[in-house]
Design an enzyme around this catalytic site. Sequence first.
Site, PDB file in Angstrom:
ATOM      1  N   CYS A  45       0.828  -1.217   0.000  1.00  0.00           N
ATOM      2  CA  CYS A  45       0.000   0.000   0.000  1.00  0.00           C
ATOM      3  C   CYS A  45       0.859   1.264   0.000  1.00  0.00           C
ATOM      4  O   CYS A  45       0.520   2.254  -0.656  1.00  0.00           O
ATOM      5  CB  CYS A  45      -0.919   0.022   1.222  1.00  0.00           C
ATOM      6  SG  CYS A  45      -2.065  -1.349   1.297  1.00  0.00           S
ATOM      7  N   ASP A 138     -21.203  12.512 -13.842  1.00  0.00           N
ATOM      8  CA  ASP A 138     -22.617  12.235 -13.556  1.00  0.00           C
ATOM      9  C   ASP A 138     -22.802  11.353 -12.322  1.00  0.00           C
ATOM     10  O   ASP A 138     -23.912  10.933 -12.009  1.00  0.00           O
ATOM     11  CB  ASP A 138     -23.292  11.583 -14.762  1.00  0.00           C
ATOM     12  CG  ASP A 138     -22.614  10.271 -15.179  1.00  0.00           C
ATOM     13  OD1 ASP A 138     -21.627   9.859 -14.525  1.00  0.00           O
ATOM     14  OD2 ASP A 138     -23.074   9.661 -16.163  1.00  0.00           O
TER      15      ASP A 138
END
Length: 223
Positions: A45, A138
């Site tokens: 990570c 959107d």
Amino acid sequence: MVVLLGDVFPNFEADSSVGKIKLHEWLGDSWGVLFSHPADFTPVCTTELARAASLHAEFQQRGVKMLGLSIDSAESHREWAKDIVAFMGSAPGTALPFPIVADENRRLAVELGMLDPNEVDGRGMPLTARCVFVIGPDKRLKLSILYPATTGRNFDEILRAIDSLQLTAATQSATPVDWKKGERVIVPPNVPDCDLQRLFPHGVETTHLPSGRPYLRYARTGP
């Protein structure tokens, strides 16, 4: 819950390394990419977030806001960011150019289907998988990639996919295998011949195949 392509992405509200975030408001009219991580202070990570931070300008040029997520607290994220900055070779005190969402109770990991049942932590709890969600202006899901916790993701591919998503959203085209920005696009079979000159003024080339069917057509979107 599984978020499918075309679904409105959940408008979650959560704490983060920079304070409270309500996703849709935070995104505004921008594109967004949310990438999840199994835990703070973990090796893969750390390399991923450092790479993401180094590519921040590339995402910004594309109008894409970046957002990380990990199943630790916001305070833990802020401490972890110091390691990420150091790994990048940046000066101490340099801030990560994007927030990391806190998900201590794994609510979002469960809600968004991001748990990896094959990888568990020291308490036997499933780790969060390495998900990538690309969200359009959107607020609908445009792309998702799901990696197991053990496999670091490829940010070059994420950028390539975003280039394709943005281009094909603006033009009636598709992108072929291994496509890169600036290369020829494919004209889908459902685009009628009468619209080709208007949509693809730089010309369309048809690849002749043994079937004789003219379904593989290429075009350039620029000179």
